[in-house]
Design a protein around this motif. Structure first.
Motif, PDB file in Angstrom:
ATOM      1  N   UNK A   1     -57.989 -21.506  84.089  1.00  0.00           N
ATOM      2  CA  UNK A   1     -58.138 -20.512  85.154  1.00  0.00           C
ATOM      3  C   UNK A   1     -59.601 -20.358  85.555  1.00  0.00           C
ATOM      4  N   UNK A   2     -60.482 -20.321  84.571  1.00  0.00           N
ATOM      5  CA  UNK A   2     -61.911 -20.197  84.876  1.00  0.00           C
ATOM      6  C   UNK A   2     -62.416 -21.412  85.661  1.00  0.00           C
ATOM      7  N   UNK A   3     -61.957 -22.587  85.276  1.00  0.00           N
ATOM      8  CA  UNK A   3     -62.360 -23.799  85.994  1.00  0.00           C
ATOM      9  C   UNK A   3     -61.864 -23.770  87.439  1.00  0.00           C
ATOM     10  N   UNK A   4     -60.647 -23.329  87.625  1.00  0.00           N
ATOM     11  CA  UNK A   4     -60.088 -23.270  88.973  1.00  0.00           C
ATOM     12  C   UNK A   4     -60.756 -22.196  89.822  1.00  0.00           C
ATOM     13  N   UNK A   5     -61.096 -21.076  89.205  1.00  0.00           N
ATOM     14  CA  UNK A   5     -61.774 -20.013  89.951  1.00  0.00           C
ATOM     15  C   UNK A   5     -63.191 -20.432  90.341  1.00  0.00           C
ATOM     16  N   UNK A   6     -63.824 -21.267  89.532  1.00  0.00           N
ATOM     17  CA  UNK A   6     -65.141 -21.800  89.886  1.00  0.00           C
ATOM     18  C   UNK A   6     -65.023 -22.836  91.001  1.00  0.00           C
ATOM     19  N   UNK A   7     -63.909 -23.567  90.988  1.00  0.00           N
ATOM     20  CA  UNK A   7     -63.673 -24.577  92.022  1.00  0.00           C
ATOM     21  C   UNK A   7     -63.360 -23.929  93.371  1.00  0.00           C
ATOM     22  N   UNK A   8     -62.659 -22.793  93.323  1.00  0.00           N
ATOM     23  CA  UNK A   8     -62.292 -22.072  94.554  1.00  0.00           C
ATOM     24  C   UNK A   8     -62.759 -20.614  94.456  1.00  0.00           C
ATOM     25  N   UNK A   9     -64.066 -20.396  94.418  1.00  0.00           N
ATOM     26  CA  UNK A   9     -64.588 -19.046  94.176  1.00  0.00           C
ATOM     27  C   UNK A   9     -64.230 -18.024  95.247  1.00  0.00           C
ATOM     28  N   UNK A  10     -63.972 -18.468  96.460  1.00  0.00           N
ATOM     29  CA  UNK A  10     -63.660 -17.540  97.542  1.00  0.00           C
ATOM     30  C   UNK A  10     -62.162 -17.282  97.690  1.00  0.00           C
ATOM     31  N   UNK A  11     -61.399 -17.927  96.855  1.00  0.00           N
ATOM     32  CA  UNK A  11     -59.950 -17.797  96.945  1.00  0.00           C
ATOM     33  C   UNK A  11     -59.307 -17.126  95.739  1.00  0.00           C
ATOM     34  N   UNK A  12     -59.839 -17.419  94.562  1.00  0.00           N
ATOM     35  CA  UNK A  12     -59.171 -17.001  93.332  1.00  0.00           C
ATOM     36  C   UNK A  12     -59.859 -15.814  92.675  1.00  0.00           C
ATOM     37  N   UNK A  13     -59.049 -14.819  92.319  1.00  0.00           N
ATOM     38  CA  UNK A  13     -59.514 -13.709  91.505  1.00  0.00           C
ATOM     39  C   UNK A  13     -58.782 -13.804  90.172  1.00  0.00           C
ATOM     40  N   UNK A  14     -59.533 -14.020  89.112  1.00  0.00           N
ATOM     41  CA  UNK A  14     -58.945 -14.201  87.782  1.00  0.00           C
ATOM     42  C   UNK A  14     -59.011 -12.892  87.000  1.00  0.00           C
ATOM     43  N   UNK A  15     -57.905 -12.529  86.392  1.00  0.00           N
ATOM     44  CA  UNK A  15     -57.826 -11.316  85.579  1.00  0.00           C
ATOM     45  C   UNK A  15     -57.204 -11.692  84.233  1.00  0.00           C
ATOM     46  N   UNK A  16     -57.840 -11.261  83.166  1.00  0.00           N
ATOM     47  CA  UNK A  16     -57.351 -11.563  81.818  1.00  0.00           C
ATOM     48  C   UNK A  16     -57.020 -10.256  81.104  1.00  0.00           C
ATOM     49  N   UNK A  17     -55.835 -10.221  80.490  1.00  0.00           N
ATOM     50  CA  UNK A  17     -55.441  -9.012  79.765  1.00  0.00           C
ATOM     51  C   UNK A  17     -54.674  -9.393  78.506  1.00  0.00           C
ATOM     52  N   UNK A  18     -54.581  -8.442  77.590  1.00  0.00           N
ATOM     53  CA  UNK A  18     -53.808  -8.669  76.373  1.00  0.00           C
ATOM     54  C   UNK A  18     -52.339  -8.818  76.746  1.00  0.00           C
ATOM     55  N   UNK A  19     -51.606  -9.538  75.911  1.00  0.00           N
ATOM     56  CA  UNK A  19     -50.207  -9.796  76.213  1.00  0.00           C
ATOM     57  C   UNK A  19     -49.395  -8.506  76.257  1.00  0.00           C
ATOM     58  N   UNK A  20     -48.778  -8.266  77.429  1.00  0.00           N
ATOM     59  CA  UNK A  20     -47.957  -7.068  77.617  1.00  0.00           C
ATOM     60  C   UNK A  20     -46.633  -7.379  78.309  1.00  0.00           C
ATOM     61  N   UNK A  21     -46.458  -8.625  78.732  1.00  0.00           N
ATOM     62  CA  UNK A  21     -45.229  -8.984  79.416  1.00  0.00           C
ATOM     63  C   UNK A  21     -45.431  -9.144  80.910  1.00  0.00           C
ATOM     64  N   UNK A  22     -44.427  -9.729  81.546  1.00  0.00           N
ATOM     65  CA  UNK A  22     -44.523 -10.065  82.957  1.00  0.00           C
ATOM     66  C   UNK A  22     -44.657  -8.829  83.849  1.00  0.00           C
ATOM     67  N   UNK A  23     -43.934  -7.767  83.495  1.00  0.00           N
ATOM     68  CA  UNK A  23     -44.012  -6.552  84.298  1.00  0.00           C
ATOM     69  C   UNK A  23     -45.420  -6.006  84.378  1.00  0.00           C
ATOM     70  N   UNK A  24     -46.105  -5.958  83.246  1.00  0.00           N
ATOM     71  CA  UNK A  24     -47.477  -5.465  83.213  1.00  0.00           C
ATOM     72  C   UNK A  24     -48.398  -6.380  84.007  1.00  0.00           C
ATOM     73  N   UNK A  25     -48.175  -7.688  83.919  1.00  0.00           N
ATOM     74  CA  UNK A  25     -48.989  -8.639  84.676  1.00  0.00           C
ATOM     75  C   UNK A  25     -48.789  -8.449  86.178  1.00  0.00           C
ATOM     76  N   UNK A  26     -47.559  -8.205  86.594  1.00  0.00           N
ATOM     77  CA  UNK A  26     -47.287  -7.937  88.012  1.00  0.00           C
ATOM     78  C   UNK A  26     -47.973  -6.653  88.459  1.00  0.00           C
ATOM     79  N   UNK A  27     -47.930  -5.633  87.611  1.00  0.00           N
ATOM     80  CA  UNK A  27     -48.597  -4.371  87.947  1.00  0.00           C
ATOM     81  C   UNK A  27     -50.092  -4.583  88.152  1.00  0.00           C
ATOM     82  N   UNK A  28     -50.692  -5.343  87.258  1.00  0.00           N
ATOM     83  CA  UNK A  28     -52.125  -5.638  87.363  1.00  0.00           C
ATOM     84  C   UNK A  28     -52.423  -6.419  88.635  1.00  0.00           C
TER      85      UNK A  28
END
Length: 322
Positions: free
Chosen positions: A48-75
């Protein structure tokens, strides 16, 4: 009209580049990509970090502790700024014209959501011929859900897109109840907030592989079926609580769900004429079956049901003779 693409990821480092590249390759360019990594244990963070560096104006990367898909969608939804929110599973890919097609629909109609068909591909991206995910449904999706007791017959996550202002009535999602299969929450709730358009077009590829969340090859079938039943029950309760919260007059009756009711009947493994007759009527009226399928599943049900009747008769004779 800006489109925010939300990708939730957990241990899909192998497939992420293809998913993100399929968004970058879209003919519609007014987009942002929000990748939420939900505590992956593989090389996802590095990818993800490599891809965000490749497309810095397109990708916003967010990292969080494992909480499940619902929490990831909320974020992801909280971080999104687009007028339209489109969802993409980290192991799927879109066709290049996907976003242009759905944006055209949103611009030219009053629909609140757009769904479309997907084709199946294998783990290596090879097309699995003859397999299409999803079916054409009318715009009054709420009626379909009420008539079928929230039976599942919809495209998965990568075939869903909604207006942001509609999703604001759905989010935040209960991340405890919806650790997986959040597409169900989105589909069932938004259906009661406006018209949903289903495109009879294949605009994405759904990847089939051994790590799909809904696939558990190492579990006993009975345990998996129990999870499915529990999921249907939870979903039904969640929908009705949502309908009560938004003041909608409809309620979903799980007894109209053919899959749920038929499975429960088979589990009981005993003859019950009243229940068998009710299930038979459901099969013959089931809107997700065509005429031939109705006949096929009706006959199949009664062949299996006949075993219960014969077992019941045999038991009665045995009891009388003892």
């Amino acid at each position: 009209m800006k489109v925010s693409v939300i990708i939730s990821n957990y241990n899909y480092a192998r497939y992420l580049p293809a998913a993100i590249d399929s968004v970058i390759a879209q003919t519609y360019e007014n987009t942002e990509i929000i990748v939420v990594d939900d505590g992956s244990k593989d090389d996802s963070c590095q990818v993800i970090l490599q891809l965000s560096q490749k497309y810095p104006n397109k990708i916003k990367a967010i990292f969080q502790a494992n909480q499940g898909q619902g929490a990831a969608f909320n974020t992801g939804f909280e971080a999104a700024s687009g007028d339209i929110i489109a969802f993409l599973d980290a192991d799927d890919v879109w066709k290049p014209n996907k976003l242009q097609r759905i944006v055209d629909i949103f611009k030219s109609s009053d629909v609140v959501g757009v769904m479309h068909m997907l084709e199946n591909i294998d783990g290596n991206g090879k097309l699995i011929k003859g397999s299409i995910v999803g079916r054409l449904l009318d715009k009054n999706l709420a009626r379909v859900i009420v008539e079928t007791g929230n039976a599942w017959c919809f495209p998965p996550t990568s075939g869903l897109a909604y207006r942001r202002d509609v999703l604001e009535k759905v989010f935040p999602i209960d991340s405890v109840k919806w650790r997986l299969c959040v597409d169900g929450c989105l589909i069932y709730c938004t259906a009661f907030l406006g018209k949903i358009k289903t495109l009879n077009e294949v605009l994405a590829s759904y990847r089939i592989h051994g790590a799909n969340n809904f696939v558990r090859y190492d579990e006993e079938i009975s345990a998996q079926e129990a999870k499915v039943r529990a999921g249907i029950e939870m979903t039904n309760k969640y929908i009705n609580e949502f309908l009560e919260r938004i003041g909608h007059p409809s309620r979903v009756d799980i007894s109209r769900n053919l899959q749920y009711r038929r499975t429960n009947y088979y589990r009981r493994n005993e003859w019950d004429f009243k229940e068998a007759w009710a299930i038979s009527n459901l099969i013959l009226r089931w809107r997700f079956y065509n005429s031939q399928e109705r006949i096929y599943y009706f006959v199949r049900f009664w062949l299996k049901n006949a075993r219960f009747l014969f077992s019941s008769i045999s038991y009665a004779k045995s009891w009388k003779g003892s």
